[in-house]
Motif scaffolding. Structure first.
Motif, PDB file in Angstrom:
ATOM      1  N   GLY A  15       0.958  -1.237  -0.279  1.00 46.66           N
ATOM      2  CA  GLY A  15       0.131   0.097  -0.518  1.00 46.66           C
ATOM      3  C   GLY A  15       1.024   1.434   0.050  1.00 46.66           C
ATOM      4  O   GLY A  15       0.263   2.443   0.103  1.00 46.66           O
ATOM      5  N   GLN A  56       0.333   5.117   1.473  1.00 49.38           N
ATOM      6  CA  GLN A  56      -1.084   5.346   1.651  1.00 49.38           C
ATOM      7  C   GLN A  56      -1.553   4.649   2.603  1.00 49.38           C
ATOM      8  O   GLN A  56      -2.466   3.930   2.964  1.00 49.38           O
ATOM      9  N   LYS A  84      -3.319   1.091   4.089  1.00 44.24           N
ATOM     10  CA  LYS A  84      -4.368   0.265   4.094  1.00 44.24           C
ATOM     11  C   LYS A  84      -4.824   0.408   2.313  1.00 44.24           C
ATOM     12  O   LYS A  84      -5.621   0.344   0.985  1.00 44.24           O
ATOM     13  N   LYS A  85      -5.178   1.780   2.384  1.00 43.83           N
ATOM     14  CA  LYS A  85      -6.737   2.250   1.548  1.00 43.83           C
ATOM     15  C   LYS A  85      -5.174   1.753  -0.404  1.00 43.83           C
ATOM     16  O   LYS A  85      -5.807   1.645  -1.472  1.00 43.83           O
ATOM     17  N   ASP A 145      -5.240  -1.375  -0.855  1.00 41.90           N
ATOM     18  CA  ASP A 145      -6.749  -2.260  -1.206  1.00 41.90           C
ATOM     19  C   ASP A 145      -7.446  -1.348  -2.614  1.00 41.90           C
ATOM     20  O   ASP A 145      -8.484  -1.675  -2.903  1.00 41.90           O
ATOM     21  N   LYS A 146      -6.338  -0.714  -2.874  1.00 38.24           N
ATOM     22  CA  LYS A 146      -6.646  -0.332  -4.292  1.00 38.24           C
ATOM     23  C   LYS A 146      -7.183  -0.405  -5.887  1.00 38.24           C
ATOM     24  O   LYS A 146      -7.892  -0.511  -6.506  1.00 38.24           O
ATOM     25  N   GLU A 155      -4.012  11.216  -8.923  1.00 46.88           N
ATOM     26  CA  GLU A 155      -4.618  10.026  -8.177  1.00 46.88           C
ATOM     27  C   GLU A 155      -5.282   8.707  -9.793  1.00 46.88           C
ATOM     28  O   GLU A 155      -5.710   9.405 -10.741  1.00 46.88           O
TER      29      GLU A 155
END
Length: 192
Positions: free
Chosen positions: A22, A25, A27-28, A31-32, A123
């Protein structure tokens, strides 16, 4: 030099996080995407036999010379992460092994950026490889240099192998030994 310095400070700030799936960032970032580890796809990417000439040319240059342009690095990173949907750390590790100009902070920081888990004001950056080829190698000279077995093919085929039909494979004598079947559908084609 500014980018090198930036990534040295980036590493100071994020320390070991830049090596995690990750990235900074957490966990964000983790899990992206559906991060994968398909050895067949990874090896095809590493060896420059994905069926996408712009990717294959860049990866072969890296294998044969230990170098790849910055644009090439961004293109193949985006392809690995967005199109092949593979864990970006395999790419960072491969570059670490191959690059003669390897710098830990720059390499892993750039892979954080390419994977969308690090520093990027936009992003989910995606490099459309067809557009990149047309913009930066419109005459397909770079592709022909690193993939000489494809030299006889028209530019339109080299820059966008998605247009190849079975009839074209026969007409231009494009066996899978010359140009492998495309290893994946491009993310831009499947709406992801």
């Amino acid at each position: 030099l500014l980018w090198r310095d930036f990534f040295h400070f980036y590493e100071r700030k994020h320390d070991k996080k830049m090596f995690y799936l990750g990235g900074p960032q957490g966990k964000k970032g983790r899990d992206k995407y559906p991060w994968g580890s398909d050895i067949v796809k990874l090896n095809a990417w590493r060896e420059g036999r994905t069926g996408y000439p712009i990717i294959d040319a860049n990866m072969r240059e890296l294998l044969y010379t230990g170098f790849m342009s910055n644009r090439g690095r961004q293109i193949v990173a985006s392809f690995l992460v967005r199109d092949l949907k593979q864990d970006w750390r395999y790419g960072a590790e491969h570059f670490e092994r191959c690059l003669i100009d390897h710098d830990v902070n720059s390499n892993w920081g750039n892979w954080n950026y390419g994977a969308g888990v690090g520093a990027d004001p936009r992003e989910d950056r995606y490099f459309n490889i067809v557009k990149q080829g047309k913009d930066y190698d419109p005459g397909a000279e770079y592709i022909r240099l690193w993939c000489p077995e494809l030299a006889h093919l028209p530019n339109r085929v080299l820059l966008d192998p998605r247009i190849i039909t079975p009839k074209m494979r026969e007409e231009f004598d494009i066996g899978t030994d010359v140009l492998p079947n495309r290893i994946c559908q491009l993310a831009m084609d499947d709406g992801s």
